[in-house]
Design a protein around this motif. Sequence first.
Motif, short mmCIF file in Angstrom:
data_model
loop_
_atom_site.label_atom_id
_atom_site.label_comp_id
_atom_site.label_asym_id
_atom_site.label_seq_id
_atom_site.Cartn_x
_atom_site.Cartn_y
_atom_site.Cartn_z
N THR A 31 0.92 -1.12 0.01
CA THR A 31 -0.09 0.16 -0.04
C THR A 31 0.91 1.36 0.24
OG1 THR A 31 -1.81 -1.27 1.15
CG2 THR A 31 -1.72 1.18 1.15
N THR A 32 1.79 1.52 0.59
CA THR A 32 2.79 2.36 0.84
C THR A 32 3.51 2.62 -0.38
OG1 THR A 32 3.17 1.85 3.18
CG2 THR A 32 4.89 3.44 1.88
N ILE A 33 3.93 1.55 -1.25
CA ILE A 33 4.46 1.77 -2.49
C ILE A 33 3.59 2.22 -3.51
CG2 ILE A 33 5.37 0.26 -4.51
CD1 ILE A 33 6.81 -1.40 -2.54
N MET A 34 2.32 1.72 -3.26
CA MET A 34 1.22 2.31 -4.14
C MET A 34 1.01 3.70 -4.15
SD MET A 34 0.53 -0.02 -6.44
CE MET A 34 -0.59 0.83 -7.26
N VAL A 35 1.08 4.03 -2.82
CA VAL A 35 0.65 5.73 -2.49
C VAL A 35 2.13 6.44 -3.23
CG1 VAL A 35 0.77 7.32 -0.59
CG2 VAL A 35 -0.60 5.30 -0.35
N PHE A 36 3.07 5.97 -2.91
CA PHE A 36 4.29 6.95 -3.54
C PHE A 36 4.32 6.95 -5.21
CE2 PHE A 36 6.57 6.18 0.58
CZ PHE A 36 6.76 7.40 0.75
N ILE A 37 3.80 5.69 -5.85
CA ILE A 37 3.67 5.53 -7.33
C ILE A 37 2.61 6.43 -7.76
CG2 ILE A 37 3.05 4.01 -9.18
CD1 ILE A 37 4.50 1.85 -7.86
N MET A 38 1.42 6.63 -7.15
CA MET A 38 0.40 7.39 -7.36
C MET A 38 0.65 9.00 -7.18
SD MET A 38 -1.77 5.52 -8.63
CE MET A 38 -3.00 6.49 -9.07
N ALA A 39 1.31 9.27 -6.04
CA ALA A 39 1.80 10.65 -6.06
C ALA A 39 2.72 11.15 -6.97
CB ALA A 39 2.56 10.60 -4.50
#
Length: 66
Positions: A31-39
């Motif tokens: 989830t953390t990785i996905m948040v960074f990618i989306m940001a």
Amino acid sequence: MAIANPVKFIQEVRAEIAKVVWPTRREVVMTTIMVFIMAALTAVFFSLVDLLIRTGLQGVLSYFGS
């Protein structure tokens, strides 16, 4: 207004916390990785939109300006 019983409150809080399904370490990392990618994707998108608007506005102003 009823006076709350502190002992009963603590028992109820513990009962509610016991119902919580905590995420696994892998879920948190993903989830953390996905948040960074989306940001990052959002930042790139808005940078491109800003560049497009700035270029278009400069073109219009230079056409009508001196």
